[in-house]
Design a protein around this motif. Sequence first.
Motif, short mmCIF file in Angstrom:
data_model
loop_
_atom_site.label_atom_id
_atom_site.label_comp_id
_atom_site.label_asym_id
_atom_site.label_seq_id
_atom_site.Cartn_x
_atom_site.Cartn_y
_atom_site.Cartn_z
N THR A 1 1.03 -1.31 -0.12
CA THR A 1 0.10 -0.04 0.06
C THR A 1 0.81 1.27 0.19
N THR A 2 1.59 1.67 1.18
CA THR A 2 2.30 2.80 1.06
C THR A 2 3.75 2.50 1.36
N GLN A 3 4.13 0.97 1.52
CA GLN A 3 5.49 0.40 1.59
C GLN A 3 6.01 -0.40 0.54
N GLY A 4 7.13 -0.33 0.11
CA GLY A 4 7.71 -1.00 -0.92
C GLY A 4 8.68 -1.84 -0.39
N HIS A 5 9.21 -3.07 -1.15
CA HIS A 5 10.16 -3.97 -0.65
C HIS A 5 11.47 -3.22 -0.50
N HIS A 6 12.57 -3.53 0.31
CA HIS A 6 13.91 -3.01 0.07
C HIS A 6 14.84 -3.86 -0.60
N SER A 7 14.33 -5.02 -0.89
CA SER A 7 14.83 -6.09 -1.93
C SER A 7 14.18 -6.57 -2.86
N LEU A 8 14.65 -6.39 -4.34
CA LEU A 8 13.84 -6.86 -5.30
C LEU A 8 14.76 -8.01 -6.09
N TRP A 9 14.14 -9.13 -6.18
CA TRP A 9 14.71 -10.18 -6.89
C TRP A 9 13.91 -11.54 -6.71
N PHE A 10 14.25 -12.39 -7.59
CA PHE A 10 13.35 -13.52 -7.36
C PHE A 10 14.32 -14.79 -7.41
N ALA A 11 13.94 -15.85 -6.72
CA ALA A 11 14.50 -16.98 -6.56
C ALA A 11 13.40 -18.11 -6.34
N GLN A 12 14.16 -19.54 -6.67
CA GLN A 12 13.29 -20.63 -6.28
C GLN A 12 13.22 -20.99 -4.85
N PRO A 13 12.16 -21.46 -4.49
CA PRO A 13 12.05 -21.78 -3.14
C PRO A 13 13.04 -22.54 -2.15
N LYS A 14 13.84 -23.38 -3.08
CA LYS A 14 15.04 -23.95 -2.36
C LYS A 14 16.54 -23.04 -2.35
N ASN A 15 16.38 -21.87 -3.24
CA ASN A 15 17.50 -21.01 -3.17
C ASN A 15 17.06 -19.79 -2.42
N TYR A 16 16.03 -19.48 -1.75
CA TYR A 16 15.40 -18.42 -1.15
C TYR A 16 16.22 -17.94 0.03
N SER A 17 16.46 -19.23 1.09
CA SER A 17 17.30 -18.59 2.10
C SER A 17 18.49 -18.11 1.83
N GLU A 18 19.32 -18.65 0.77
CA GLU A 18 20.69 -18.20 0.42
C GLU A 18 20.62 -16.78 -0.02
N GLY A 19 19.45 -16.30 -0.61
CA GLY A 19 19.35 -14.85 -1.31
C GLY A 19 19.09 -14.06 0.12
N LEU A 20 18.43 -14.49 0.96
CA LEU A 20 18.13 -13.62 2.15
C LEU A 20 19.57 -13.47 2.89
N GLN A 21 20.32 -14.44 3.09
CA GLN A 21 21.19 -14.28 3.63
C GLN A 21 22.42 -13.57 3.18
N GLU A 22 22.54 -13.72 1.75
CA GLU A 22 23.31 -12.65 0.75
C GLU A 22 22.95 -11.08 1.13
N ASP A 23 21.70 -10.91 1.09
CA ASP A 23 21.35 -9.34 1.44
C ASP A 23 21.80 -9.04 2.68
N GLN A 24 21.41 -9.96 3.76
CA GLN A 24 22.33 -9.46 5.02
C GLN A 24 23.66 -9.40 4.94
N LYS A 25 24.19 -9.93 4.32
CA LYS A 25 25.82 -10.07 4.29
C LYS A 25 26.14 -8.84 3.60
#
Length: 218
Positions: free
Chosen positions: A14-38
């Motif tokens: 609504t008034t807020q957008g995402h701070h990370s924009l990317w697409f990943a397969q379910p099995k690789n999703y956690s890796e993408g999140l950890q990458e963002d945090q790093k």
Amino acid sequence: MGQKINPLGFRLGTTQGHHSLWFAQPKNYSEGLQEDQKIRNCIKNYVQKNMKIFSGVEGISRIEIQKRIDVIQVIIYMGFPKLLIEGKPKKLEELQRNIQKELNCVNQKINITITRIGNPYRHPNILAEFIAEQLKNRVSFRKAMKKAIELTEQTDTKGIQIQIGGRLDGKEIARVEWIREGRVPLQTIRAKIDYCSYTVRTIYGVLGIKIWIFIDED
């Protein structure tokens, strides 16, 4: 008990957008999140090490990450970008190398863009850093909160709420204190509210700072 929810997640779409924009397969999703945090941790650590600003505030409002197949685009929104750019063009290249080393990515190029934000003290992250620095210097928490509200009043915000919890002023029993100026309608989804929670380590122990800023209503 009232049910608590993060105001940013509550307003996504609504008034807020995402701070990370990317697409990943379910099995690789956690890796993408950890990458963002790093990436975010690497940038914050680099800024902390290299730029001690006049008030000890890093000045990073938020970090947005956009990932494509061969490029990771990182946009850093800063209140005081001069401290990272001025006279030191090699700083960005060094930061890019640090991130590449941290992620160990050979196939992806990393682009870093720094965007200056107007009215830095309108952003809760920068305001929280300012309060944290005051608390580290043993300024009374009430004085720090009032000073933060004064800084926000100079910008065009409609309301602010600040909450600090922990062993305030070195007291034995931890407690929570808060202060509000103006309106902060947390239940109204169309209200654009910026929020952050920040942890500060003082000589008495760890204190938690939460800031809600009511910017506008759609």
